[in-house]
Design a protein around this motif. Structure first.
Motif, mmCIF file in Angstrom:
data_model
loop_
_atom_site.group_PDB
_atom_site.id
_atom_site.type_symbol
_atom_site.label_atom_id
_atom_site.label_comp_id
_atom_site.label_asym_id
_atom_site.label_seq_id
_atom_site.Cartn_x
_atom_site.Cartn_y
_atom_site.Cartn_z
ATOM 1 N N ARG A 263 -39.699 10.898 13.902
ATOM 2 C CA ARG A 263 -40.016 12.083 14.334
ATOM 3 C C ARG A 263 -40.709 11.829 15.666
ATOM 4 O O ARG A 263 -40.566 12.583 16.830
ATOM 5 N N MET A 321 -42.180 20.827 27.783
ATOM 6 C CA MET A 321 -41.916 20.755 26.401
ATOM 7 C C MET A 321 -42.139 19.366 26.099
ATOM 8 O O MET A 321 -42.963 19.299 24.920
ATOM 9 N N ARG A 324 -46.105 19.446 25.693
ATOM 10 C CA ARG A 324 -46.600 19.973 24.641
ATOM 11 C C ARG A 324 -46.524 19.424 23.390
ATOM 12 O O ARG A 324 -47.135 19.204 22.395
ATOM 13 N N GLY A 325 -45.121 18.604 23.219
ATOM 14 C CA GLY A 325 -44.754 17.870 22.138
ATOM 15 C C GLY A 325 -45.935 16.705 21.885
ATOM 16 O O GLY A 325 -46.343 16.580 20.778
ATOM 17 N N LEU A 328 -49.193 17.940 20.523
ATOM 18 C CA LEU A 328 -49.138 18.466 19.208
ATOM 19 C C LEU A 328 -49.022 17.202 18.202
ATOM 20 O O LEU A 328 -49.626 17.146 17.183
ATOM 21 N N PHE A 334 -47.122 17.876 14.620
ATOM 22 C CA PHE A 334 -45.838 17.812 15.293
ATOM 23 C C PHE A 334 -44.828 17.736 14.111
ATOM 24 O O PHE A 334 -44.927 16.766 13.205
ATOM 25 N N HIS A 335 -43.964 18.610 14.054
ATOM 26 C CA HIS A 335 -42.840 18.721 12.936
ATOM 27 C C HIS A 335 -41.442 18.136 13.547
ATOM 28 O O HIS A 335 -41.137 18.116 14.774
ATOM 29 N N GLU A 337 -38.555 19.661 13.458
ATOM 30 C CA GLU A 337 -37.760 20.663 14.264
ATOM 31 C C GLU A 337 -38.237 20.763 15.717
ATOM 32 O O GLU A 337 -37.412 20.905 16.635
ATOM 33 N N GLN A 338 -39.502 20.174 15.692
ATOM 34 C CA GLN A 338 -40.004 20.108 17.058
ATOM 35 C C GLN A 338 -39.488 19.002 17.994
ATOM 36 O O GLN A 338 -39.207 19.306 19.244
ATOM 37 N N LEU A 341 -35.910 19.659 18.677
ATOM 38 C CA LEU A 341 -35.504 20.534 19.746
ATOM 39 C C LEU A 341 -35.804 20.106 21.019
ATOM 40 O O LEU A 341 -34.860 20.212 22.211
ATOM 41 N N ALA A 342 -36.840 19.130 21.192
ATOM 42 C CA ALA A 342 -37.227 18.425 22.485
ATOM 43 C C ALA A 342 -36.246 17.673 22.738
ATOM 44 O O ALA A 342 -35.848 17.569 24.162
ATOM 45 N N VAL A 396 -33.071 22.214 13.690
ATOM 46 C CA VAL A 396 -33.871 23.214 14.341
ATOM 47 C C VAL A 396 -33.338 24.615 13.585
ATOM 48 O O VAL A 396 -34.182 25.467 13.413
#
Length: 407
Positions: A263, A321, A324-325, A328, A334-335, A337-338, A341-342, A396
């Motif tokens: 992750r 992105m 921001r990741g 998080l 921070f998950h 799916e995030q 997506l990144a 995602v």
């Protein structure tokens, strides 16, 4: 062979008037963080830039740089290690960017050793295991690798590990094979993931630190790659390798533990993608200003300016992105799916950027001397590793709809 500087092409970022950080994200860093990054960029410019094309062409790793890199103390930046406070993910992200700006393979070395290997031991190891291995890894006296992907298991490795581990007294017997293992040919410590079959049934996924001297372990370099040629990817064979219980990561008992490592590192691939976009943007802008055709710089043409603006747009969106990741991650929210997506978004934008930059350079874009061709090829590897675009989009999509499309 002596390391001779490549004097044929431009040094990335040589012109001070080229600023790829269009929205000034670096202002989020404090003075100490900016100073560390400045030192890292200076080191990379002095030591790696002059030799990188030659080592890429020869598909060799510049091992002599490892002890020279150690004094910068950039390994495991986000970990809470003795004598150093844990640093923000924002800083380690920008460090990944700096490595990738010069070379994706060196960024991969950094990510595998500092993120995957050290991160696994830190997150899944006991206090004793952290004390035993992490200080030497921080000093680059011991190099780490991460053994998850297998010859028959890539995207489906979560449910299809073929490498097995069987408890035998105070030891575990590991049998299987791993593939595409970065740093694998020269790593001292290989974090190896295997299915526990002690009782003849699936006992979950466990993590082990395999040491390269252990009988039954072998590593063979993968040849003929078109991307990340400096990265020493290896095929690993584990034939009855006996690993003491003391080398079993005490807090790694399921694939959920493995995935907790992935992750975080998916976010680092986003940062590496931004680093490569930064490099090709700098080279393309410099070339557009210097290359004269039909009596004026090609940068004065509308079509060239359009391509440069597209590259900058992709770079800026991807950097936003990634930033921001990192924030998080620092906040502990921070998950999967995030990260997915990144990774999928930034590497897809990277593919566009390297193609546009190569287009700006025309025929010169396929020569190593001009700083685009190597990044063009390496982008293909970033696009595929740490989960393909399709797998990450399904992660995602599951978060969006609440429905799984995995089969």
């Amino acid at each position: 062979m002596a390391d001779e500087p490549n004097k044929n092409g431009p040094v990335p970022g040589a012109r001070a008037d080229i600023d790829p950080d269009f929205f000034d994200y670096r202002s989020l860093l404090d003075k100490d963080e900016q100073a560390l990054l400045a030192d890292l960029r200076a080191w990379l410019t002095e030591h790696l830039v002059p030799i990188v094309d030659d080592y890429w062409a020869r598909a060799e790793f510049p091992h002599q740089l490892i002890p020279q890199l150690a004094p910068l103390d950039v390994m495991g930046l986000s970990l809470d290690l003795p004598g150093r406070e844990p640093q923000r993910r924002l800083l380690s992200g920008f460090a990944s960017l700096e490595f990738a700006r010069i070379d994706s393979s060196f960024a991969s070395f950094y990510g595998v050793h500092s993120g995957l290997a050290m991160g696994s031991i830190y997150q899944c190891g006991s206090d004793e295991q952290r004390d035993r291995w992490l200080p030497a890894m921080r000093r680059l006296e011991k190099i780490g690798a991460f053994g998850l992907t297998e010859p028959h298991g890539g995207s489906d490795v979560a449910g299809g590990l073929e490498t097995t581990a069987r408890r035998d007294g105070d030891e575990w017997v590991i049998d299987g094979a791993k593939r595409w293992i970065g740093n694998g040919t020269f790593a001292d410590l290989i974090v190896t993931w295997a299915k526990d079959v002690t009782d003849g049934s699936d006992g979950g996924v466990r993590g082990f630190v395999v040491e390269k001297e252990m009988p039954g372990f072998s590593a063979t370099k993968m040849e003929n790659k078109m991307a990340l040629r400096i990265t020493q990817n290896a095929d690993l064979t584990l034939d009855g390798v006996r690993v003491p219980e003391a080398n079993r990561l005490q807090n790694a008992n399921s694939f959920d533990d493995t995935n907790s490592i992935l992750r975080a590192t998916r976010g680092s691939v986003a940062w590496s993608s931004v680093g490569v976009m930064t490099a090709v943007y700098e080279v393309a802008v410099q070339y557009a200003k210097d290359r004269v055709q039909f009596g004026r710089p090609i940068g004065a043409n509308q079509l060239i300016q359009d391509l440069l603006a597209r590259i900058l747009g992709n770079l800026t969106a991807s950097l936003g992105m990634a930033v921001r990741g990192a924030q998080l991650q620092d906040d502990g929210v921070f998950h999967d799916e995030q990260g997915a997506l990144a990774k999928s978004f930034c590497t897809s934008r990277l593919r566009e950027c390297v193609a546009w930059a190569r287009e700006i350079l025309g025929g010169n874009g396929i020569l190593l001397d001009y700083g685009i061709a190597r990044h063009f090829n390496d982008a293909e590897a970033l696009y595929s590793y740490e989960g393909t675009r399709e797998i990450n989009t399904l992660i995602v999509g599951r978060a969006i709809t609440g429905l799984s499309a995995f089969t």
